[in-house]
Design a protein around this motif. Structure first.
Motif, PDB file in Angstrom:
ATOM      1  N   ALA A 160       3.861  -1.829  -9.376  1.00 46.75           N
ATOM      2  CA  ALA A 160       3.514  -0.461  -8.984  1.00 46.75           C
ATOM      3  C   ALA A 160       2.019  -0.203  -9.092  1.00 46.75           C
ATOM      4  CB  ALA A 160       4.288   0.533  -9.850  1.00 46.75           C
ATOM      5  N   TYR A 161       1.381  -0.808 -10.117  1.00 45.99           N
ATOM      6  CA  TYR A 161      -0.052  -0.576 -10.327  1.00 45.99           C
ATOM      7  C   TYR A 161      -0.938  -1.633  -9.680  1.00 45.99           C
ATOM      8  CZ  TYR A 161       0.672   3.331 -13.487  1.00 45.99           C
ATOM      9  OH  TYR A 161       0.999   4.558 -14.002  1.00 45.99           O
ATOM     10  N   SER A 162      -0.338  -2.688  -9.123  1.00 49.25           N
ATOM     11  CA  SER A 162      -1.150  -3.754  -8.539  1.00 49.25           C
ATOM     12  C   SER A 162      -1.842  -3.330  -7.250  1.00 49.25           C
ATOM     13  CB  SER A 162      -0.267  -4.983  -8.271  1.00 49.25           C
ATOM     14  OG  SER A 162       0.765  -4.664  -7.350  1.00 49.25           O
ATOM     15  N   GLY A 163      -1.287  -2.312  -6.550  1.00 54.26           N
ATOM     16  CA  GLY A 163      -1.942  -1.840  -5.340  1.00 54.26           C
ATOM     17  C   GLY A 163      -3.209  -1.063  -5.602  1.00 54.26           C
ATOM     18  N   GLN A 164      -3.342  -0.493  -6.816  1.00 55.67           N
ATOM     19  CA  GLN A 164      -4.560   0.190  -7.273  1.00 55.67           C
ATOM     20  C   GLN A 164      -4.970   1.357  -6.370  1.00 55.67           C
ATOM     21  OE1 GLN A 164      -7.215  -2.847  -9.565  1.00 55.67           O
ATOM     22  NE2 GLN A 164      -7.014  -3.683  -7.502  1.00 55.67           N
ATOM     23  N   ARG A 165      -3.971   2.067  -5.847  1.00 55.46           N
ATOM     24  CA  ARG A 165      -4.281   3.148  -4.915  1.00 55.46           C
ATOM     25  C   ARG A 165      -3.945   4.536  -5.470  1.00 55.46           C
ATOM     26  NH1 ARG A 165      -5.243   1.716   0.411  1.00 55.46           N
ATOM     27  NH2 ARG A 165      -5.118  -0.512   0.828  1.00 55.46           N
ATOM     28  N   GLY A 166      -3.157   4.602  -6.510  1.00 56.66           N
ATOM     29  CA  GLY A 166      -2.776   5.895  -7.062  1.00 56.66           C
ATOM     30  C   GLY A 166      -3.854   6.479  -7.950  1.00 56.66           C
ATOM     31  N   SER A 203       0.824  -1.209   0.000  1.00 62.48           N
ATOM     32  CA  SER A 203       0.000   0.000   0.000  1.00 62.48           C
ATOM     33  C   SER A 203       0.857   1.257   0.000  1.00 62.48           C
ATOM     34  CB  SER A 203      -0.934  -0.006   1.221  1.00 62.48           C
ATOM     35  OG  SER A 203      -1.815  -1.106   1.163  1.00 62.48           O
ATOM     36  N   ALA A 204       1.945   1.215   0.755  1.00 62.96           N
ATOM     37  CA  ALA A 204       2.816   2.385   0.830  1.00 62.96           C
ATOM     38  C   ALA A 204       3.517   2.646  -0.497  1.00 62.96           C
ATOM     39  CB  ALA A 204       3.846   2.184   1.937  1.00 62.96           C
ATOM     40  N   ALA A 205       3.839   1.551  -1.208  1.00 71.39           N
ATOM     41  CA  ALA A 205       4.564   1.694  -2.478  1.00 71.39           C
ATOM     42  C   ALA A 205       3.640   2.049  -3.636  1.00 71.39           C
ATOM     43  CB  ALA A 205       5.310   0.405  -2.796  1.00 71.39           C
ATOM     44  N   SER A 206       2.359   1.721  -3.512  1.00 71.93           N
ATOM     45  CA  SER A 206       1.412   1.954  -4.600  1.00 71.93           C
ATOM     46  C   SER A 206       0.722   3.290  -4.405  1.00 71.93           C
ATOM     47  CB  SER A 206       0.381   0.815  -4.657  1.00 71.93           C
ATOM     48  OG  SER A 206       1.001  -0.407  -4.926  1.00 71.93           O
ATOM     49  N   ASN A 207       1.294   4.339  -4.955  1.00 79.67           N
ATOM     50  CA  ASN A 207       0.702   5.666  -4.853  1.00 79.67           C
ATOM     51  C   ASN A 207       0.897   6.408  -6.158  1.00 79.67           C
ATOM     52  OD1 ASN A 207       3.411   6.791  -4.796  1.00 79.67           O
ATOM     53  ND2 ASN A 207       3.507   6.144  -2.641  1.00 79.67           N
ATOM     54  N   THR A 208       0.339   7.599  -6.228  1.00 83.67           N
ATOM     55  CA  THR A 208       0.385   8.366  -7.470  1.00 83.67           C
ATOM     56  C   THR A 208       1.816   8.674  -7.899  1.00 83.67           C
ATOM     57  OG1 THR A 208      -1.758   9.365  -6.935  1.00 83.67           O
ATOM     58  CG2 THR A 208      -0.423  10.460  -8.614  1.00 83.67           C
ATOM     59  N   SER A 209       2.667   9.013  -6.954  1.00 82.89           N
ATOM     60  CA  SER A 209       4.058   9.333  -7.293  1.00 82.89           C
ATOM     61  C   SER A 209       4.752   8.132  -7.921  1.00 82.89           C
ATOM     62  CB  SER A 209       4.812   9.768  -6.032  1.00 82.89           C
ATOM     63  OG  SER A 209       4.255  10.946  -5.497  1.00 82.89           O
ATOM     64  N   THR A 210       4.543   6.955  -7.355  1.00 79.97           N
ATOM     65  CA  THR A 210       5.151   5.743  -7.897  1.00 79.97           C
ATOM     66  C   THR A 210       4.647   5.474  -9.309  1.00 79.97           C
ATOM     67  OG1 THR A 210       5.297   4.803  -5.673  1.00 79.97           O
ATOM     68  CG2 THR A 210       5.520   3.278  -7.516  1.00 79.97           C
ATOM     69  N   GLU A 211       3.353   5.676  -9.522  1.00 83.43           N
ATOM     70  CA  GLU A 211       2.771   5.451 -10.846  1.00 83.43           C
ATOM     71  C   GLU A 211       3.353   6.413 -11.874  1.00 83.43           C
ATOM     72  OE1 GLU A 211      -1.656   3.831  -9.456  1.00 83.43           O
ATOM     73  OE2 GLU A 211      -1.378   5.906 -10.107  1.00 83.43           O
TER      74      GLU A 211
END
Length: 395
Positions: A275-281, A229-237
């Motif tokens: 990066a996109y598997s968390g689906q949070r960004g 969850s921490a790694a999956s964010n808008t910045s990472t995307e």
């Protein structure tokens, strides 16, 4: 005897949408590559690499759903039935469409090689049953008929390798071995780096698919530790997208040939998948909107039908007015669709995409989905029948 309950098939919506976007980009790549136009920019030449995104994503999703489900030869057979029903019926229908298009194009009197992107051997009758049987990624013959279908051949081979490995206690060492075999061919043997198609594209797929399986294990580990969850964010995307654009530009020469850098595509794509598997960004949320989900749902139809639509449109244009132009490509002479007028190019591209999306929605609803459901219902009926026929002896 109690029936074994399997967990439901898992879907990560943003990754499904990524598959659809990649299918469209491959379709656009072929449209631009096989037409004479003013829009063949350097980076568009590299869009062939999105096929490797399919391979990585397939390895990820198949591992996500089946790494704990294949425990016996019966499970193996069920898996093969499901995958066969998923890819082959539509492939067979499209191949039939190619026969019809070939007959019509020949009847119009068009001389060899009959249409754009084809050599004099592309439509040899002997190639048809081999392509139909998905033998067109093993280097036995050059590309034929539905040229992009080599990747379906390669991916089905990867399914069989993966499922077979799952039956062994050395499952993951075996998968690593096949992945390294594919990587060795791409990095060391191939003279065109990762740009392998009918010329042993199966190794390209084994490499990408295996990296996708590894990406799933990293994903599962991160999810278990709560760090996903921490790694999956808008910045990472956003960083992942910037890295993708830079990589695509570095992966081809100005003339469109693959560079050694292209061989690293599965590695980068696996990072993007995670990066996109968390689906949070924010981008991941955008990809879960209905239009993107629909494109993701139609992704296989988009990919398997786009070449038929492209050559049919070019042939129809050529029937009205000479529209083919000979150009030098890959060390040989190929026909391209002459769309040197920017207006003509943009109109043709719009018609192409509209036709592609329309046909894909139809083929998904009429062929893909019914065949998938038929296979699932068949396996459920067989499992129920086997359960009813099994009795437990009294103790």
């Amino acid at each position: 005897m109690s029936k074994i309950e399997h967990p439901p098939i898992a879907h990560l919506a943003s990754l499904d949408s990524w598959r659809g976007v990649c299918a469209l980009l491959v379709a656009v790549h072929h449209f631009v590559l096989f037409s004479v136009n003013e829009f063949n920019y350097h980076t568009i030449e590299s869009f062939f690499l999105f096929v490797d995104f399919f391979f990585v994503l397939s390895g990820f999703v198949i591992s996500l759903n089946y790494s704990t489900r294949i425990k016996s030869t019966t499970d193996l057979a069920d898996f093969i039935v499901r995958r066969f029903a998923r890819v082959w019926p539509l492939h067979a229908i499209v191949m039939t469409g190619f026969v019809c298009a070939y007959i019509v194009i020949r009847a119009m009197g068009t001389e060899s090689p009959y249409t754009i992107g084809a050599s004099s051997t592309t439509y040899l009758p002997i190639k048809f049953p081999l392509v139909l049987a998905l033998f067109n990624s093993f280097g036995a013959f050059s590309g034929g008929w539905n040229l992009p279908s080599w990747s379906i051949s390669a991916e089905f081979a990867a399914y069989l390798v993966f499922a077979s490995c799952m039956l062994s206690k050395y499952r993951y060492p075996l998968i690593c071995a096949f992945t390294l075999l594919g990587a060795y061919y791409v990095f060391v043997v191939s003279e065109t780096h990762i740009n392998l198609t009918a010329n042993f594209g199966v190794f390209r797929c084994l490499y990408g698919f295996g990296v996708g399986v590894g990406a799933h294990h990293l994903y599962a580990h991160a999810k278990q530790r709560g760090s996903l969850s921490a790694a999956s964010n808008t910045s990472t995307e956003i960083i992942a997208l910037i890295a993708l654009i830079v990589f695509l530009h570095a992966s081809v020469t100005p003339s469109g040939e693959a560079t050694p850098t292209s061989a690293f595509a599965p590695i980068l794509f696996s990072a993007i998948v995670i990066a996109y598997s968390g689906q949070r960004g924010a981008i991941g949320r955008l990809l879960r909107l209905k239009p993107f989900l629909k494109i993701g749902q139609w992704s296989y139809s988009i990919y398997i039908t786009h070449w038929l639509i492209l050559i049919s449109m070019a042939a129809a244009s050529n029937a009205l007015h000479p529209a083919y132009k000979q150009v030098e490509l890959w060390g040989g002479i190929y026909w391209k669709w002459d769309l040197s007028s920017p207006t003509a190019f943009l109109i043709a591209l719009a018609i192409y995409l509209a036709a592609l999306l329309s046909l894909s929605s139809i083929t998904y609803a009429a062929i893909e989905d019914p065949c998938r459901k038929a296979a699932s219902n068949y396996l459920k009926r067989r499992e129920t029948a086997n359960g009813d026929a099994t009795t437990v002896s009294p103790q």
